[in-house]
Design a protein around this motif. Structure first.
Motif, PDB file in Angstrom:
ATOM      1  N   GLU A 194      22.766   9.970 -25.606  1.00 35.72           N
ATOM      2  CA  GLU A 194      22.957   8.525 -25.537  1.00 35.72           C
ATOM      3  C   GLU A 194      22.387   8.003 -24.219  1.00 35.72           C
ATOM      4  O   GLU A 194      22.717   8.527 -23.157  1.00 35.72           O
ATOM      5  CB  GLU A 194      24.445   8.184 -25.631  1.00 35.72           C
ATOM      6  CG  GLU A 194      25.079   8.500 -26.972  1.00 35.72           C
ATOM      7  CD  GLU A 194      24.532   7.618 -28.076  1.00 35.72           C
ATOM      8  OE1 GLU A 194      24.116   6.477 -27.783  1.00 35.72           O
ATOM      9  OE2 GLU A 194      24.537   8.075 -29.243  1.00 35.72           O
ATOM     10  N   PRO A 195      21.516   6.983 -24.261  1.00 31.01           N
ATOM     11  CA  PRO A 195      20.999   6.407 -23.020  1.00 31.01           C
ATOM     12  C   PRO A 195      22.146   5.889 -22.147  1.00 31.01           C
ATOM     13  O   PRO A 195      23.136   5.365 -22.657  1.00 31.01           O
ATOM     14  CB  PRO A 195      20.117   5.248 -23.513  1.00 31.01           C
ATOM     15  CG  PRO A 195      19.782   5.596 -24.929  1.00 31.01           C
ATOM     16  CD  PRO A 195      20.978   6.322 -25.467  1.00 31.01           C
ATOM     17  N   ASP A 196      22.004   6.042 -20.842  1.00 30.32           N
ATOM     18  CA  ASP A 196      23.049   5.605 -19.916  1.00 30.32           C
ATOM     19  C   ASP A 196      22.383   5.061 -18.652  1.00 30.32           C
ATOM     20  O   ASP A 196      21.901   5.824 -17.808  1.00 30.32           O
ATOM     21  CB  ASP A 196      23.971   6.775 -19.581  1.00 30.32           C
ATOM     22  CG  ASP A 196      25.175   6.357 -18.743  1.00 30.32           C
ATOM     23  OD1 ASP A 196      25.169   5.233 -18.205  1.00 30.32           O
ATOM     24  OD2 ASP A 196      26.114   7.166 -18.626  1.00 30.32           O
ATOM     25  N   SER A 197      22.353   3.758 -18.538  1.00 27.41           N
ATOM     26  CA  SER A 197      21.678   3.119 -17.401  1.00 27.41           C
ATOM     27  C   SER A 197      22.446   3.257 -16.099  1.00 27.41           C
ATOM     28  O   SER A 197      21.929   2.929 -15.024  1.00 27.41           O
ATOM     29  CB  SER A 197      21.442   1.630 -17.705  1.00 27.41           C
ATOM     30  OG  SER A 197      22.678   0.971 -17.914  1.00 27.41           O
ATOM     31  N   SER A 198      23.695   3.746 -16.172  1.00 27.90           N
ATOM     32  CA  SER A 198      24.505   3.874 -14.955  1.00 27.90           C
ATOM     33  C   SER A 198      24.202   5.153 -14.180  1.00 27.90           C
ATOM     34  O   SER A 198      24.668   5.314 -13.043  1.00 27.90           O
ATOM     35  CB  SER A 198      25.997   3.840 -15.309  1.00 27.90           C
ATOM     36  OG  SER A 198      26.387   5.022 -16.012  1.00 27.90           O
ATOM     37  N   VAL A 199      23.443   6.084 -14.776  1.00 28.58           N
ATOM     38  CA  VAL A 199      23.125   7.350 -14.105  1.00 28.58           C
ATOM     39  C   VAL A 199      22.136   7.077 -12.969  1.00 28.58           C
ATOM     40  O   VAL A 199      21.067   6.491 -13.176  1.00 28.58           O
ATOM     41  CB  VAL A 199      22.533   8.374 -15.094  1.00 28.58           C
ATOM     42  CG1 VAL A 199      22.125   9.648 -14.357  1.00 28.58           C
ATOM     43  CG2 VAL A 199      23.545   8.692 -16.191  1.00 28.58           C
ATOM     44  N   VAL A 200      22.489   7.524 -11.764  1.00 27.65           N
ATOM     45  CA  VAL A 200      21.710   7.228 -10.563  1.00 27.65           C
ATOM     46  C   VAL A 200      20.836   8.411 -10.170  1.00 27.65           C
ATOM     47  O   VAL A 200      21.323   9.536 -10.045  1.00 27.65           O
ATOM     48  CB  VAL A 200      22.644   6.855  -9.393  1.00 27.65           C
ATOM     49  CG1 VAL A 200      21.838   6.615  -8.117  1.00 27.65           C
ATOM     50  CG2 VAL A 200      23.478   5.631  -9.752  1.00 27.65           C
TER      51      VAL A 200
END
Length: 309
Positions: free
Chosen positions: A76-82
């Motif tokens: 699942e895409p996760d834009s919060s991953v830094v």
């Protein structure tokens, strides 16, 4: 295709059922382990075993496919991953992974991984390479920080994977290990596989995969404890290779609770192994242009070095 695991039965599994032993050794359910046996995919001392209730004996050699590598795990895409991107073009990325970030989904880590962040920023990567680890051609442990290559195209994935297999990608690490290592330059050779004493860990074992690690001493330290600050170059890329190799010679990586010891007695608060992938050198997989990248030592590791007088 699944890897074939070859494991010499340790004393702790003497008398254990083969299906239960498999669930101890890899992350599969009891029913999945039984299916491996029933389908003729498990052998003991070279003979296929067809009964999940078969009892193992100490020192027997157990072989079976590693079905814990579940390629069907959806990402699942996760834009919060830094993470930081230090280089990108249409074929590859070089990223600087922070410590504590798991690279791809696995047991206990199904979300919030690096690949979730990658396909959020670069959706095309979802279809490059393996389903559960898209774009990934080599890995860093969760606690290890630093540089990683990621493929953005299918052709780049194939060529980068081949380059790593041929050992033409130079990967260097900064490592702080306990004690005084031998010589200013050194090389550790020893096959790495699952530990016979604790199959959840890796170790130097006779039936393991060939592994070689080179090092150069950057500094020798003595207070608050004797340690060696090293520039480490990988020849191979086995699981936990640097950690296992230095532990095997009596110089575990500082902060590595799995293969070393706690630093609490020295009042040093380091919550991960002192390992940083600071340098990558390779030829571009498409243009063949030489590429070289460097990453500065992270603050938490520099603070540990600053404690030494």
């Amino acid at each position: 295709m699944d890897d074939i695991l070859v494991i010499q039965i340790p004393p702790s599994l003497d008398g254990e059922r083969v299906d239960r032993a498999i669930t101890t050794l890899i992350d599969v359910t009891r029913s999945e382990a039984s299916e491996l046996v029933n389908s003729g995919q498990v052998s003991v001392d070279g003979q296929i075993v067809l009964k999940p209730s078969f009892r193992l004996k100490h020192d027997q050699v157990l072989e079976f496919p590693d079905h814990s590598q579940k390629d069907e795990i959806p990402i699942e895409p996760d834009s919060s991953v830094v993470f930081d991107v230090v280089y990108e073009d249409s074929d590859l990325l070089v990223i600087d992974k922070p410590p504590g970030l798991v690279v791809h989904p696995g047991s206990g880590n199904l979300s919030g991984t690096l690949v979730s962040g990658l396909i959020s920023r670069y959706p095309e990567i979802e279809h490059v390479g393996e389903v559960s680890r898209p774009g990934i051609v080599h890995r860093l442990d969760k606690g290890t920080s630093g540089l990683m290559i990621v493929a953005r195209s299918g052709l780049a994935y194939e060529k980068l994977s081949l380059a790593i297999a041929k050992r033409s990608v130079e990967r260097r690490y900064l490592a702080l290990v306990e004690g005084k290592v031998s010589g200013e330059l050194g090389r550790i050779e020893g096959p790495i596989g699952r530990s016979l004493k604790d199959p959840t860990k890796m170790a130097v074992v006779m039936m393991g995969k060939e592994a070689a690690t080179n090092y150069e001493v950057k500094n020798r330290l003595s207070d608050p404890f004797v340690a060696s600050y090293l520039d480490v170059k990988l020849e191979t890329g086995r699981t936990h290779q640097i950690r296992v190799h230095f532990s095997s010679i009596g110089n575990p990586v500082v902060g590595d609770l799995r293969y070393g010891q706690s630093l609490a007695k020295f009042s040093i608060a380091l919550e991960r192994p002192f390992l940083h992938a600071y340098s990558l050198a390779l030829n571009h997989p498409i243009s063949s242009d030489p590429l070289e990248f460097r990453s500065n030592i992270p603050t938490d590791l520099q603070e540990v070095l600053d404690l030494f007088s």
